[in-house]
Design a protein around this motif. Structure first.
Motif, PDB file in Angstrom:
ATOM      1  N   ASP A 129     -20.154   5.180 -28.692  1.00 38.24           N
ATOM      2  CA  ASP A 129     -20.773   5.368 -27.386  1.00 38.24           C
ATOM      3  C   ASP A 129     -20.115   6.533 -26.666  1.00 38.24           C
ATOM      4  OD1 ASP A 129     -18.292   4.281 -26.940  1.00 38.24           O
ATOM      5  OD2 ASP A 129     -18.940   2.817 -25.435  1.00 38.24           O
ATOM      6  N   TYR A 130     -20.656   6.867 -25.486  1.00 36.58           N
ATOM      7  CA  TYR A 130     -20.095   7.927 -24.653  1.00 36.58           C
ATOM      8  C   TYR A 130     -19.498   7.309 -23.403  1.00 36.58           C
ATOM      9  CZ  TYR A 130     -19.664  11.936 -21.542  1.00 36.58           C
ATOM     10  OH  TYR A 130     -19.168  12.875 -20.676  1.00 36.58           O
ATOM     11  N   ARG A 131     -18.319   7.801 -23.005  1.00 34.77           N
ATOM     12  CA  ARG A 131     -17.719   7.407 -21.740  1.00 34.77           C
ATOM     13  C   ARG A 131     -16.961   8.591 -21.145  1.00 34.77           C
ATOM     14  NH1 ARG A 131     -15.995   0.976 -21.894  1.00 34.77           N
ATOM     15  NH2 ARG A 131     -18.041   0.292 -22.658  1.00 34.77           N
ATOM     16  N   ALA A 132     -16.979   8.648 -19.824  1.00 39.19           N
ATOM     17  CA  ALA A 132     -16.277   9.727 -19.121  1.00 39.19           C
ATOM     18  C   ALA A 132     -15.547   9.161 -17.918  1.00 39.19           C
ATOM     19  CB  ALA A 132     -17.249  10.816 -18.677  1.00 39.19           C
ATOM     20  N   LEU A 133     -14.370   9.700 -17.670  1.00 33.78           N
ATOM     21  CA  LEU A 133     -13.602   9.409 -16.469  1.00 33.78           C
ATOM     22  C   LEU A 133     -13.616  10.641 -15.577  1.00 33.78           C
ATOM     23  CD1 LEU A 133     -10.407   7.653 -17.923  1.00 33.78           C
ATOM     24  CD2 LEU A 133     -12.510   6.582 -17.076  1.00 33.78           C
ATOM     25  N   VAL A 134     -13.780  10.423 -14.286  1.00 34.47           N
ATOM     26  CA  VAL A 134     -13.751  11.524 -13.325  1.00 34.47           C
ATOM     27  C   VAL A 134     -12.735  11.173 -12.244  1.00 34.47           C
ATOM     28  CG1 VAL A 134     -15.083  12.990 -11.778  1.00 34.47           C
ATOM     29  CG2 VAL A 134     -16.188  11.956 -13.786  1.00 34.47           C
ATOM     30  N   CYS A 135     -11.574  11.816 -12.306  1.00 35.64           N
ATOM     31  CA  CYS A 135     -10.512  11.602 -11.333  1.00 35.64           C
ATOM     32  C   CYS A 135     -10.721  12.544 -10.149  1.00 35.64           C
ATOM     33  CB  CYS A 135      -9.151  11.865 -11.979  1.00 35.64           C
ATOM     34  SG  CYS A 135      -7.753  11.751 -10.829  1.00 35.64           S
ATOM     35  N   ILE A 136     -10.824  11.967  -8.961  1.00 38.12           N
ATOM     36  CA  ILE A 136     -10.978  12.754  -7.730  1.00 38.12           C
ATOM     37  C   ILE A 136      -9.678  12.633  -6.947  1.00 38.12           C
ATOM     38  CG2 ILE A 136     -12.312  13.054  -5.608  1.00 38.12           C
ATOM     39  CD1 ILE A 136     -14.589  11.516  -7.080  1.00 38.12           C
ATOM     40  N   PHE A 137      -8.892  13.699  -6.940  1.00 32.68           N
ATOM     41  CA  PHE A 137      -7.599  13.655  -6.258  1.00 32.68           C
ATOM     42  C   PHE A 137      -7.744  14.202  -4.851  1.00 32.68           C
ATOM     43  CE2 PHE A 137      -3.177  14.061  -5.312  1.00 32.68           C
ATOM     44  CZ  PHE A 137      -2.579  13.070  -6.086  1.00 32.68           C
ATOM     45  N   LEU A 138      -7.311  13.404  -3.879  1.00 31.15           N
ATOM     46  CA  LEU A 138      -7.383  13.772  -2.465  1.00 31.15           C
ATOM     47  C   LEU A 138      -6.011  14.302  -2.052  1.00 31.15           C
ATOM     48  CD1 LEU A 138      -9.332  10.597  -1.286  1.00 31.15           C
ATOM     49  CD2 LEU A 138     -10.273  12.793  -2.056  1.00 31.15           C
ATOM     50  N   TYR A 139      -5.841  15.614  -2.122  1.00 29.19           N
ATOM     51  CA  TYR A 139      -4.535  16.224  -1.898  1.00 29.19           C
ATOM     52  C   TYR A 139      -4.156  16.237  -0.418  1.00 29.19           C
ATOM     53  CZ  TYR A 139      -3.842  17.972  -6.658  1.00 29.19           C
ATOM     54  OH  TYR A 139      -3.620  18.071  -8.026  1.00 29.19           O
ATOM     55  N   GLY A 140      -2.921  15.838  -0.159  1.00 28.24           N
ATOM     56  CA  GLY A 140      -2.385  15.848   1.185  1.00 28.24           C
ATOM     57  C   GLY A 140      -2.072  14.468   1.700  1.00 28.24           C
ATOM     58  N   GLY A 141      -2.669  13.445   1.096  1.00 28.68           N
ATOM     59  CA  GLY A 141      -2.448  12.075   1.530  1.00 28.68           C
ATOM     60  C   GLY A 141      -3.580  11.600   2.424  1.00 28.68           C
ATOM     61  N   ASN A 142      -4.557  10.904   1.829  1.00 31.85           N
ATOM     62  CA  ASN A 142      -5.726  10.471   2.589  1.00 31.85           C
ATOM     63  C   ASN A 142      -5.394   9.300   3.509  1.00 31.85           C
ATOM     64  OD1 ASN A 142      -8.489  10.223   3.347  1.00 31.85           O
ATOM     65  ND2 ASN A 142      -8.687   8.511   1.921  1.00 31.85           N
ATOM     66  N   ASP A 143      -5.840   9.375   4.744  1.00 30.30           N
ATOM     67  CA  ASP A 143      -5.659   8.264   5.684  1.00 30.30           C
ATOM     68  C   ASP A 143      -6.745   7.225   5.430  1.00 30.30           C
ATOM     69  OD1 ASP A 143      -5.064   6.526   7.678  1.00 30.30           O
ATOM     70  OD2 ASP A 143      -5.680   7.832   9.317  1.00 30.30           O
ATOM     71  N   SER A 144      -6.511   6.361   4.459  1.00 28.38           N
ATOM     72  CA  SER A 144      -7.513   5.352   4.119  1.00 28.38           C
ATOM     73  C   SER A 144      -7.630   4.270   5.175  1.00 28.38           C
ATOM     74  CB  SER A 144      -7.184   4.730   2.757  1.00 28.38           C
ATOM     75  OG  SER A 144      -5.903   4.146   2.755  1.00 28.38           O
ATOM     76  N   PHE A 145      -6.662   4.191   6.091  1.00 28.00           N
ATOM     77  CA  PHE A 145      -6.748   3.182   7.157  1.00 28.00           C
ATOM     78  C   PHE A 145      -7.719   3.599   8.256  1.00 28.00           C
ATOM     79  CE2 PHE A 145      -2.300   2.782   5.493  1.00 28.00           C
ATOM     80  CZ  PHE A 145      -2.580   1.699   4.679  1.00 28.00           C
ATOM     81  N   ASN A 146      -8.107   4.872   8.283  1.00 23.04           N
ATOM     82  CA  ASN A 146      -9.209   5.312   9.134  1.00 23.04           C
ATOM     83  C   ASN A 146     -10.479   5.539   8.324  1.00 23.04           C
ATOM     84  OD1 ASN A 146      -8.013   5.166  11.622  1.00 23.04           O
ATOM     85  ND2 ASN A 146      -8.335   7.317  12.142  1.00 23.04           N
ATOM     86  N   MET A 147     -10.408   5.329   7.026  1.00 20.75           N
ATOM     87  CA  MET A 147     -11.591   5.413   6.166  1.00 20.75           C
ATOM     88  C   MET A 147     -12.234   4.037   6.021  1.00 20.75           C
ATOM     89  SD  MET A 147     -11.865   6.844   2.235  1.00 20.75           S
ATOM     90  CE  MET A 147     -10.897   5.518   1.483  1.00 20.75           C
ATOM     91  N   ILE A 148     -11.403   3.003   5.833  1.00 22.70           N
ATOM     92  CA  ILE A 148     -11.866   1.623   5.728  1.00 22.70           C
ATOM     93  C   ILE A 148     -11.215   0.862   6.881  1.00 22.70           C
ATOM     94  CG2 ILE A 148     -12.006  -0.425   4.253  1.00 22.70           C
ATOM     95  CD1 ILE A 148     -11.512   1.439   1.849  1.00 22.70           C
ATOM     96  N   VAL A 149     -12.023   0.431   7.832  1.00 20.20           N
ATOM     97  CA  VAL A 149     -11.516  -0.051   9.118  1.00 20.20           C
ATOM     98  C   VAL A 149     -12.006  -1.479   9.363  1.00 20.20           C
ATOM     99  CG1 VAL A 149     -11.532   0.372  11.611  1.00 20.20           C
ATOM    100  CG2 VAL A 149     -11.553   2.308  10.012  1.00 20.20           C
ATOM    101  N   PRO A 150     -11.125  -2.377   9.834  1.00 19.59           N
ATOM    102  CA  PRO A 150     -11.579  -3.734  10.163  1.00 19.59           C
ATOM    103  C   PRO A 150     -12.607  -3.704  11.293  1.00 19.59           C
ATOM    104  CG  PRO A 150      -9.330  -3.391  10.924  1.00 19.59           C
ATOM    105  CD  PRO A 150      -9.683  -2.208  10.076  1.00 19.59           C
ATOM    106  N   SER A 151     -13.662  -4.505  11.141  1.00 16.60           N
ATOM    107  CA  SER A 151     -14.750  -4.455  12.121  1.00 16.60           C
ATOM    108  C   SER A 151     -14.914  -5.723  12.938  1.00 16.60           C
ATOM    109  CB  SER A 151     -16.073  -4.142  11.400  1.00 16.60           C
ATOM    110  OG  SER A 151     -16.351  -5.130  10.409  1.00 16.60           O
ATOM    111  N   ASP A 152     -14.320  -6.852  12.519  1.00 13.85           N
ATOM    112  CA  ASP A 152     -14.410  -8.057  13.340  1.00 13.85           C
ATOM    113  C   ASP A 152     -13.454  -7.913  14.528  1.00 13.85           C
ATOM    114  OD1 ASP A 152     -11.766  -9.916  12.458  1.00 13.85           O
ATOM    115  OD2 ASP A 152     -12.440  -8.458  10.982  1.00 13.85           O
ATOM    116  N   PRO A 153     -13.794  -8.492  15.660  1.00 10.11           N
ATOM    117  CA  PRO A 153     -13.006  -8.248  16.883  1.00 10.11           C
ATOM    118  C   PRO A 153     -11.510  -8.509  16.770  1.00 10.11           C
ATOM    119  CG  PRO A 153     -15.100  -9.238  17.459  1.00 10.11           C
ATOM    120  CD  PRO A 153     -15.036  -9.248  15.948  1.00 10.11           C
ATOM    121  N   PRO A 154     -11.043  -9.640  16.221  1.00  2.00           N
ATOM    122  CA  PRO A 154      -9.589  -9.854  16.193  1.00  2.00           C
ATOM    123  C   PRO A 154      -8.834  -8.801  15.379  1.00  2.00           C
ATOM    124  CG  PRO A 154     -10.758 -11.909  15.786  1.00  2.00           C
ATOM    125  CD  PRO A 154     -11.765 -10.817  15.704  1.00  2.00           C
TER     126      PRO A 154
END
Length: 458
Positions: A45-70
């Protein structure tokens, strides 16, 4: 200096073969297993990996954010002026068996509707709080220094190295993508063409012993050219080094092999691109154009006669010590739009179940802020996208974002990872075709962690 048996054998072998390596930095002699892999024949079969490197240090805490009020209130109190507007978040709807583990609901940054749609359609997953680790470690252990942590934490250079090699105990290790390629390359029918292609320059992730990375641009490949020198002797030496005639000196052999390999890869890839599909729907951003070229190369997989390929692309500019709200938003938009376009291209080719794209970054950002930016962090969240992804799920546990009395914090706003790069990478490698023996060799520290396969790929 004391030399152990393994190091003694490695030096003897290197000396005997003039520096050509059959010893891999993933921890063992691979000659017998490489020969065995070659005898197994090519992958069906065929398979491919695609690595996407986010250089500099991605702020994932502003990318994925809690949405329920508490939980949002806790986030907002910590992030203050950098908090993303709760009402504008793109809601994520995980399945019951893929909840984030902290009782919170989450949404994506408002500029990422495409990635939210991919998640909610089951084609993407969140891998929570991943980072470089020597051993599992708690805040108390970190603060007391009773459990080793990676060297040079919070440093761009060293943490990029450790993310791309997964070997926090070996600064000289090859990349985990390169080690995978060394092991699996014999399964490609066309072994003349390297299976490691970078669209963003030379990188450590694809560095291997036997399979070189081929660097090209999103515009395509260029022939190897050199400027004719006035000296006839200099031209004669260059031409002699580029010929197939036997070379006696180790540096001559290395130069010749590199020249011939470059020319061969150029010819093969250029030929494949002549018949490749064009994909006009990609963004014209740097990342969009890189992923478009990856899609074109995948469309030429049969022409190139490839069954396994590892691609590297990158998105720079994420070291946001100031001006983060303004600078971060367009980068996240680019990531979201480009990933969606890439996934759609794999669907159009009918290979969405055979291609997995995933994000990496040297570290997350601190939960604490410094004015209108953030500092270098440790753990962070990542996305895996593809038809083989067990999507609409969070894998791992989302950390607390509290500014005080936070059990996941080093004490300075840097979140301690609860999943190791080894676990993230080994799960990807297993899906790609690496067996249990290979996993143990490529990731020798994996046994220190509770789960060897995080289960996000099927």
């Amino acid at each position: 200096m004391t030399v152990n048996r393994r190091e003694f054998l490695r030096r003897c072998i290197h000396s005997a073969i003039g520096g050509a390596s059959i010893y891999s930095a993933f921890g063992g002699l691979r000659l017998i297993e490489s020969a065995a892999a070659a005898q197994l024949g090519s992958f069906p079969d065929y398979r491919a990996l695609v690595c996407i490197f986010l250089y500099g240090g991605n702020d994932s805490f502003n990318m994925i954010v809690p949405s329920d009020p508490p939980h949002y209130s806790t986030y907002q109190a910590t992030r203050r002026g950098l908090a993303i507007d709760r009402e504008r978040l793109r809601a994520l709807s995980p399945l019951n068996d893929g909840l984030p583990g902290d009782g919170a609901h989450y949404g994506l940054h408002e500029n990422m509707p495409e990635l939210a749609d991919l998640f909610n359609a089951g084609h993407a997953a969140v891998i929570a709080n991943v980072g470089t680790l020597q051993y599992p470690i708690t805040a108390a252990q970190y603060q007391a220094g009773t459990v080793p942590s990676p060297l040079q934490l919070f440093s761009h250079g060293e943490q990029t190295t450790f993310w791309q090699t997964s070997r926090v105990d070996d600064v000289k290790a090859n990349g985990w993508g390169g080690r995978i390629a060394d092991l699996l390359h014999p399964g490609n029918p066309n072994q003349q063409l390297t299976m490691s292609i970078s669209l963003f320059g030379d990188n450590q992730f694809q560095r291997g012993d036997n399979v070189p990375q081929y660097v090209m641009s999103h515009q395509g490949v260029k022939p190897l050219e050199y400027e004719e020198r006035e000296s006839a002797t200099a031209n004669a030496v260059f031409n002699a080094l580029a010929t197939e005639a036997p070379q006696h000196h180790v540096f001559e052999r290395a130069f010749t092999n590199a020249m011939r390999r470059s020319m061969s890869n150029y010819a093969l890839i250029n030929s494949g691109l002549q018949a490749a599909t064009d994909f006009p729907a990609f963004p014209t951003s740097e990342l969009g154009l890189q992923l478009k070229m990856v899609a074109r190369l995948i469309s030429a997989r049969n022409t190139l006669n490839m069954r396994r390929q590892v691609f590297f692309v990158a998105l720079p500019g994420l070291d946001h010590h100031n001006g983060q709200l303004t600078a971060h938003a367009p980068i996240l938009e680019d990531l979201s739009r480009s990933l969606k376009a890439f996934y759609d291209a794999t669907v159009a080719m009918g290979v969405q179940n055979s291609v997995t794209a995933y994000t990496t970054s040297e570290f997350g950002r601190s939960t604490s802020i410094n004015g209108d930016g953030t500092d270098h962090g440790w753990g962070g969240h990542h996305f895996v996208v593809g038809g083989a992804v067990r999507g609409r799920r969070f894998y791992g546990r989302m950390p607390s974002l509290a500014s005080t009395n936070n059990p996941d914090d080093t004490g300075y706003g840097q979140i301690i990872p609860t999943l190791a790069v080894d676990q993230y990478a080994a799960t990807i490698a297993r899906w790609f075709g690496v067996n249990n023996s290979g996993i143990s060799d490529i990731f020798p520290n994996l046994g220190r962690f509770a789960t060897a396969d995080l289960g996000f790929l099927s």
